[in-house]
Design a protein around this motif. Structure first.
Motif, PDB file in Angstrom:
ATOM      1  N   TYR A 156       0.893  -0.979   0.005  1.00  0.00           N
ATOM      2  CA  TYR A 156      -0.011  -0.017  -0.053  1.00  0.00           C
ATOM      3  C   TYR A 156       0.920   1.191  -0.034  1.00  0.00           C
ATOM      4  N   ARG A 157       0.352   2.463  -0.597  1.00  0.00           N
ATOM      5  CA  ARG A 157       1.246   3.561  -0.547  1.00  0.00           C
ATOM      6  C   ARG A 157       0.042   4.633  -0.197  1.00  0.00           C
ATOM      7  N   PHE A 158       0.371   5.494   0.682  1.00  0.00           N
ATOM      8  CA  PHE A 158      -0.834   6.610   1.121  1.00  0.00           C
ATOM      9  C   PHE A 158      -0.131   7.877   0.531  1.00  0.00           C
ATOM     10  N   VAL A 159      -0.694   8.805  -0.041  1.00  0.00           N
ATOM     11  CA  VAL A 159      -0.320  10.213  -0.482  1.00  0.00           C
ATOM     12  C   VAL A 159      -1.314  11.248  -0.072  1.00  0.00           C
ATOM     13  N   VAL A 160      -0.725  12.168   0.663  1.00  0.00           N
ATOM     14  CA  VAL A 160      -1.387  13.363   0.980  1.00  0.00           C
ATOM     15  C   VAL A 160      -1.285  14.348  -0.168  1.00  0.00           C
ATOM     16  N   VAL A 161      -2.334  14.975  -0.828  1.00  0.00           N
ATOM     17  CA  VAL A 161      -2.009  15.797  -2.002  1.00  0.00           C
ATOM     18  C   VAL A 161      -2.779  17.358  -1.518  1.00  0.00           C
ATOM     19  N   ASP A 162      -2.173  18.262  -2.092  1.00  0.00           N
ATOM     20  CA  ASP A 162      -2.652  19.516  -1.513  1.00  0.00           C
ATOM     21  C   ASP A 162      -3.745  19.915  -2.463  1.00  0.00           C
ATOM     22  N   SER A 163      -4.739  20.078  -1.794  1.00  0.00           N
ATOM     23  CA  SER A 163      -6.193  20.213  -2.685  1.00  0.00           C
ATOM     24  C   SER A 163      -7.211  20.870  -1.439  1.00  0.00           C
ATOM     25  N   PRO A 164      -7.977  21.799  -1.955  1.00  0.00           N
ATOM     26  CA  PRO A 164      -9.103  22.327  -0.956  1.00  0.00           C
ATOM     27  C   PRO A 164     -10.453  21.597  -0.943  1.00  0.00           C
ATOM     28  N   VAL A 165     -10.360  20.384  -1.560  1.00  0.00           N
ATOM     29  CA  VAL A 165     -11.350  19.757  -1.606  1.00  0.00           C
ATOM     30  C   VAL A 165     -11.487  18.584  -0.435  1.00  0.00           C
ATOM     31  N   GLN A 166     -12.577  18.488  -0.118  1.00  0.00           N
ATOM     32  CA  GLN A 166     -12.592  17.305   1.253  1.00  0.00           C
ATOM     33  C   GLN A 166     -12.699  15.955   0.410  1.00  0.00           C
ATOM     34  N   ASN A 167     -11.857  15.134   0.481  1.00  0.00           N
ATOM     35  CA  ASN A 167     -11.805  13.640   0.031  1.00  0.00           C
ATOM     36  C   ASN A 167     -10.735  13.067   0.127  1.00  0.00           C
ATOM     37  N   ALA A 168     -11.112  11.651   0.061  1.00  0.00           N
ATOM     38  CA  ALA A 168     -10.260  10.627   0.049  1.00  0.00           C
ATOM     39  C   ALA A 168     -10.593   9.493  -0.837  1.00  0.00           C
ATOM     40  N   PHE A 169      -9.679   8.821  -1.819  1.00  0.00           N
ATOM     41  CA  PHE A 169     -10.118   7.751  -2.577  1.00  0.00           C
ATOM     42  C   PHE A 169      -8.938   6.786  -2.625  1.00  0.00           C
ATOM     43  N   ALA A 170      -9.293   5.784  -3.202  1.00  0.00           N
ATOM     44  CA  ALA A 170      -8.451   4.605  -3.285  1.00  0.00           C
ATOM     45  C   ALA A 170      -8.555   3.885  -4.669  1.00  0.00           C
ATOM     46  N   CYS A 171      -7.324   3.661  -5.387  1.00  0.00           N
ATOM     47  CA  CYS A 171      -7.100   3.117  -6.518  1.00  0.00           C
ATOM     48  C   CYS A 171      -6.694   1.658  -6.288  1.00  0.00           C
ATOM     49  N   PRO A 172      -7.277   1.012  -7.556  1.00  0.00           N
ATOM     50  CA  PRO A 172      -7.213  -0.394  -7.438  1.00  0.00           C
ATOM     51  C   PRO A 172      -5.754  -0.907  -7.050  1.00  0.00           C
ATOM     52  N   GLY A 173      -5.288  -1.839  -6.248  1.00  0.00           N
ATOM     53  CA  GLY A 173      -3.880  -2.255  -6.058  1.00  0.00           C
ATOM     54  C   GLY A 173      -3.291  -1.590  -4.957  1.00  0.00           C
ATOM     55  N   GLY A 174      -4.100  -0.742  -4.073  1.00  0.00           N
ATOM     56  CA  GLY A 174      -3.343  -0.257  -2.993  1.00  0.00           C
ATOM     57  C   GLY A 174      -2.801   1.393  -2.945  1.00  0.00           C
ATOM     58  N   ILE A 175      -3.087   1.995  -4.071  1.00  0.00           N
ATOM     59  CA  ILE A 175      -2.305   3.554  -3.762  1.00  0.00           C
ATOM     60  C   ILE A 175      -3.671   4.313  -3.499  1.00  0.00           C
ATOM     61  N   ILE A 176      -3.485   5.211  -2.114  1.00  0.00           N
ATOM     62  CA  ILE A 176      -4.622   5.495  -1.687  1.00  0.00           C
ATOM     63  C   ILE A 176      -4.255   7.207  -1.383  1.00  0.00           C
ATOM     64  N   PHE A 177      -5.277   7.897  -1.749  1.00  0.00           N
ATOM     65  CA  PHE A 177      -4.951   9.427  -1.774  1.00  0.00           C
ATOM     66  C   PHE A 177      -5.921  10.280  -0.516  1.00  0.00           C
ATOM     67  N   VAL A 178      -5.341  11.234   0.243  1.00  0.00           N
ATOM     68  CA  VAL A 178      -6.360  11.783   1.033  1.00  0.00           C
ATOM     69  C   VAL A 178      -5.686  13.287   0.928  1.00  0.00           C
ATOM     70  N   THR A 179      -6.704  14.172   0.653  1.00  0.00           N
ATOM     71  CA  THR A 179      -6.662  15.594   0.369  1.00  0.00           C
ATOM     72  C   THR A 179      -6.146  16.400   1.599  1.00  0.00           C
ATOM     73  N   SER A 180      -5.242  17.520   1.563  1.00  0.00           N
ATOM     74  CA  SER A 180      -4.928  18.342   2.456  1.00  0.00           C
ATOM     75  C   SER A 180      -6.020  18.922   3.284  1.00  0.00           C
ATOM     76  N   ALA A 181      -7.212  19.224   2.672  1.00  0.00           N
ATOM     77  CA  ALA A 181      -8.289  19.797   3.251  1.00  0.00           C
ATOM     78  C   ALA A 181      -9.042  18.737   4.225  1.00  0.00           C
ATOM     79  N   LEU A 182      -8.890  17.606   3.734  1.00  0.00           N
ATOM     80  CA  LEU A 182      -9.508  16.514   4.893  1.00  0.00           C
ATOM     81  C   LEU A 182      -8.560  16.278   6.060  1.00  0.00           C
ATOM     82  N   MET A 183      -7.481  16.232   5.705  1.00  0.00           N
ATOM     83  CA  MET A 183      -6.432  16.557   6.776  1.00  0.00           C
ATOM     84  C   MET A 183      -6.762  17.323   7.880  1.00  0.00           C
ATOM     85  N   GLN A 184      -7.047  18.709   7.307  1.00  0.00           N
ATOM     86  CA  GLN A 184      -7.445  19.803   8.041  1.00  0.00           C
ATOM     87  C   GLN A 184      -8.750  19.363   8.989  1.00  0.00           C
TER      88      GLN A 184
END
Length: 292
Positions: A109-137
């Protein structure tokens, strides 16, 4: 708390104490080296390796290659990885801890925080997972972060995105796609599948029941890891308070997930399964020190 959860929590604590000694997080370019057409994964995307049809269990390399293709689109839509390396390391440590206790612990698995004002997180098949900086706040504790990451790991574990492909029958009548069949109509069908899956992940959202299943999996996974399983529900409650005043709902948690009220109600019902939840880890101070 059972021995496995005690061990997991202890290992996570040691890893976080050694956080500053970890090597730097890979850049976006190195993260997606798979796009090099000379690599095996790149050849899968180019059609030089076979991609199984929806009537069969897709092998992991094909699943990961499709997920990596979608991850590039995720970066394009949501933004590049945040430069906060400390946060990136921390999110990966928490993510890997919950992944180890998920229904599918045997893939990378790989987790990546991306700079974005949008509240979201999503998972791509195979284990790549994104979390937005807005959601982290919006997230306030490590238990809440663990719940969000466990929810996305649940999507990967249950292969929800791939099941969406199967339900839409994008590969109907195609059989295996190989180098010889990636031309013409069948090659176009593969590209159409990628485009439609982008729409599902980033615009429309997954099936409602898949989201409920991922929530249930998140609570169980967080509990098994030693976190208070109410974390995911607390984040949903915070998002519910933000929803009415949110200026940007497109591509956000609000537009790609079922109504928050129904999810919160289901989570509250499931929380009754964990009578000792209040004694498990929350870790608000550690979350703040590693992400702010």
């Amino acid at each position: 708390m059972n021995a496995k959860r005690i061990l997991t929590a202890a290992l996570l604590h040691v890893a976080l104490c050694l956080l500053v000694a970890l090597p730097g997080t890979a850049s976006a370019a190195s993260l997606f080296d798979f796009l090099d057409p000379s690599t095996k994964e790149g050849k899968i995307l180019a059609g030089a390796q076979s991609v199984l049809s929806s009537s069969q269990q897709m092998d992991y390399k094909s699943e990961r290659a499709i997920g990596e293709r979608l991850a590039v689109e995720g970066l394009r839509r949501y933004g590049m990885p945040t430069a906060n390396q400390k946060m990136q390391h921390y999110v990966n440590l928490v993510g890997l801890a919950v992944a180890m206790n998920s229904p599918r612990p045997d893939i990378p698995y790989r987790f990546v925080v991306v700079d974005s004002p949008v509240q979201n997180a999503f998972a791509c098949p195979g284990g790549i997972i994104f979390v937005t900086s807005a959601l982290m706040q919006t997230v306030q504790t490590e238990a809440q972060l663990a719940g969000i990451l466990a929810h996305e790991v649940g999507h990967v574990a249950h292969r929800h995105a791939l099941k969406s492909i199967q339900r839409a029958q994008f590969f109907s009548g195609v059989g295996q796609i190989t180098a010889a069949t990636m031309k013409g109509d069948k090659g176009a069908q593969f590209e159409s599948m990628i485009g439609d899956l982008q729409n599902v992940l980033f615009d429309k959202g997954l099936d409602q029941n898949m989201e409920y299943e991922a929530d249930a999996t998140a609570m169980e996974t967080a509990y098994r890891t030693g976190y208070n399983p109410a974390g995911i529900m607390e984040t949903l409650q915070s998002l519910q308070r933000l929803e009415a005043s949110s200026p940007n709902k497109k591509g956000s948690w609000f537009s790609t997930h079922p109504p928050l009220s129904s999810r919160i109600a289901k989570n509250q019902a499931q929380l009754k399964k964990y009578p000792d939840a209040g004694r498990l880890a929350v870790l608000a101070d550690r979350f703040k020190s590693q992400t702010r």
